[in-house]
Design an enzyme around this catalytic site. Structure first.
Site, mmCIF file in Angstrom:
data_model
loop_
_atom_site.group_PDB
_atom_site.id
_atom_site.type_symbol
_atom_site.label_atom_id
_atom_site.label_comp_id
_atom_site.label_asym_id
_atom_site.label_seq_id
_atom_site.Cartn_x
_atom_site.Cartn_y
_atom_site.Cartn_z
ATOM 1 N N ALA A 72 63.772 7.476 10.934
ATOM 2 C CA ALA A 72 62.816 6.359 11.041
ATOM 3 C C ALA A 72 61.930 6.516 12.270
ATOM 4 O O ALA A 72 62.401 6.893 13.340
ATOM 5 C CB ALA A 72 63.566 5.033 11.114
ATOM 6 N N SER A 115 60.212 17.022 16.627
ATOM 7 C CA SER A 115 58.970 17.596 16.080
ATOM 8 C C SER A 115 58.481 18.752 16.939
ATOM 9 O O SER A 115 58.685 18.763 18.164
ATOM 10 C CB SER A 115 57.900 16.500 16.053
ATOM 11 O OG SER A 115 56.640 17.064 15.810
ATOM 12 N N TYR A 139 52.505 10.857 20.184
ATOM 13 C CA TYR A 139 53.565 11.140 19.202
ATOM 14 C C TYR A 139 54.527 12.202 19.749
ATOM 15 O O TYR A 139 55.750 11.986 19.807
ATOM 16 C CB TYR A 139 52.926 11.591 17.880
ATOM 17 C CG TYR A 139 53.916 12.127 16.879
ATOM 18 C CD1 TYR A 139 54.935 11.328 16.367
ATOM 19 C CD2 TYR A 139 53.831 13.458 16.437
ATOM 20 C CE1 TYR A 139 55.850 11.833 15.450
ATOM 21 C CE2 TYR A 139 54.731 13.951 15.519
ATOM 22 C CZ TYR A 139 55.740 13.153 15.025
ATOM 23 O OH TYR A 139 56.641 13.657 14.122
ATOM 24 N N LYS A 143 58.588 11.889 20.985
ATOM 25 C CA LYS A 143 59.680 12.707 20.428
ATOM 26 C C LYS A 143 60.411 13.436 21.562
ATOM 27 O O LYS A 143 61.642 13.542 21.568
ATOM 28 C CB LYS A 143 59.133 13.721 19.406
ATOM 29 C CG LYS A 143 58.638 13.085 18.116
ATOM 30 C CD LYS A 143 59.791 12.552 17.272
ATOM 31 C CE LYS A 143 59.333 12.031 15.931
ATOM 32 N NZ LYS A 143 60.406 11.404 15.150
ATOM 33 N N PHE A 206 39.170 22.082 9.379
ATOM 34 C CA PHE A 206 38.749 21.776 10.754
ATOM 35 C C PHE A 206 38.669 23.063 11.578
ATOM 36 O O PHE A 206 39.635 23.462 12.217
ATOM 37 C CB PHE A 206 39.705 20.771 11.394
ATOM 38 C CG PHE A 206 39.671 19.422 10.728
ATOM 39 C CD1 PHE A 206 38.551 18.611 10.843
ATOM 40 C CD2 PHE A 206 40.746 18.986 9.964
ATOM 41 C CE1 PHE A 206 38.510 17.375 10.219
ATOM 42 C CE2 PHE A 206 40.714 17.748 9.340
ATOM 43 C CZ PHE A 206 39.591 16.939 9.468
ATOM 44 N N ALA A 280 39.708 18.218 18.337
ATOM 45 C CA ALA A 280 40.227 18.364 19.698
ATOM 46 C C ALA A 280 41.755 18.363 19.656
ATOM 47 O O ALA A 280 42.353 17.588 18.918
ATOM 48 C CB ALA A 280 39.731 17.217 20.563
ATOM 49 N N GLY A 281 42.354 19.245 20.439
ATOM 50 C CA GLY A 281 43.814 19.224 20.571
ATOM 51 C C GLY A 281 44.549 20.043 19.533
ATOM 52 O O GLY A 281 45.781 20.134 19.586
#
Ligand SMILES: NC(=O)c1ccc[n+]([C@@H]2O[C@H](COP(=O)([O-])OP(=O)(O)OC[C@H]3O[C@@H](n4cnc5c(N)ncnc54)[C@H](O)[C@@H]3O)[C@@H](O)[C@H]2O)c1
Length: 317
Positions: A72, A115, A139, A143, A206, A280-281
């Protein structure tokens, strides 16, 4: 053994529920259905609809359980940049609540969905678990924070845990109740988006000027059924206090154009796409080193990109 599957109404969690029950495990599900779907949970399974932000609901869900698979959480990179507080609250605060209630209930086995986003832009490829952690978004940062929290919980309170760092999860499982598949909204994952691409709304590539063989980004994909196999192997490997981290991917990578080509083959016609600027990133290449999972867990992914594409296609009906 009864396993509490948090996030069991979601894509990966519902696949875990199905495979665990097929293999004879007893299962309880805990999910607030914020991004999951109640109809993913089979009838006859103990289902507590509740939130990680509510400790008494977690306590109720943990009753009679021996172990937890914790899927979750919030998992959209873009949303995490816009609403970092939501990610810190649910992913970190929610997992803090879960760990506290597990301790109260004397449940000491945990498998956590971490992740590859914890690593950020890799310095060395393929990426080992010992690589430096420099997440580029909230995010990944949440993690990573949960992984650190679990390490401390193992040290201080004897938790026996494994964090599994997934790269890109794809594919679907045909259960006796029909296909369990990605039903994210918005869908940010490449394979379902490629399969849904239309001339009026073509999938975006992208960046086509990355330093890769065809100029598009390369990512490592793992089939959701192989992924759950690793979870069950990891659960069975927990025997003493400690916290191990494992990468889960295929150990190889596919470019965006290769994914589009595989999907075009599966459909039998060219999938429409549009070249767009880089985001970006985005790192150019992300590939996992999965030798630790192979060596320690005896795990081997067996389903290739074609299987991930064809299962996803079949699951869309
Ligand atoms: N899908 C991927 O490629 C991928 C890659 C790396 C890591 N992960 C991780 O795997 C896990 C499962 O991902 P998924 O793709 O199945 O996502 P998902 O959104 O389908 O599943 C997450 C589930 O968690 C539930 N949830 C969210 N907040 C909750 C809360 N506060 N209380 C209780 N339940 C809550 C949602 O309702 C949903 O059912 C996530 O932790 C995600 O970060 C996924």
């Amino acid at each position: 053994m009864r396993v509490l599957v948090t996030g069991g109404a979601g894509y990966i969690g519902s696949t875990a529920v199905d495979i665990l029950t097929t293999q004879g495990y007893e299962v309880s599900v805990f999910d607030d259905c914020s991004t999951g779907h109640g109809d993913n949970v089979p009838t006859g399974i103990t289902f507590i609809q509740g939130s990680l932000l509510n400790r008494s609901e977690i306590a109720q869900a943990l009753k009679g359980c021996d172990a937890v698979m914790h899927f979750a959480g919030k998992s959209l990179v873009g949303e995490s940049v816009e609403k970092p507080e939501l990610y810190w609250s649910v992913n970190v605060g929610g997992t803090r609540n879960l760990l506290d209630e597990m301790r109260v209930a004397r449940i000491s086995k945990l498998i956590f969905s971490s992740s590859a986003a914890t690593y950020g832009e890799p310095e060395v490829l393929p990426i080992l678990e010992s690589a430096s952690n420099k997440p580029t978004n909230a995010y990944g940062a949440t993690k990573l924070a949960v992984d650190a929290m679990i390490t401390d919980e193992a040290r201080g309170h004897g938790l026996s845990a494994a964090s599994l760092r997934y790269f890109n999860v794809a594919g679907a499982l045909k259960s006796t109740r029909g296909w369990l598949t990605e039903r994210h909204n918005p869908e940010t994952h490449l394979i379902p988006n490629v399969l849904r691409s239309t001339p009026a709304n073509p999938v975006k590539i992208f960046g086509s000027d990355w330093p890769t063989k065809d100029g598009t980004c390369i990512r490592d994909y793992v089939h959701v059924v192989d992924l759950i196999d690793a979870h069950i192997k990891a659960l069975n490997s927990l025997s003493k206090p400690g916290h191990e981290i494992f990468n889960l991917g295929s150990g190889g990578g596919y470019s965006v154009r290769e994914v589009i080509a595989a999907a075009s083959d599966a459909i039998g016609s060219q999938i429409p796409f549009i070249d767009s600027p880089r985001r970006a990133g985005d790192p150019a290449v992300l590939i996992a080193d999965i030798s630790k999972a192979k060596r320690v867990l005896g795990w081997e992914p067996t389903r290739n990109l074609e299987a991930m594409v064809s299962d996803t296609l079949a699951s869309f009906g």
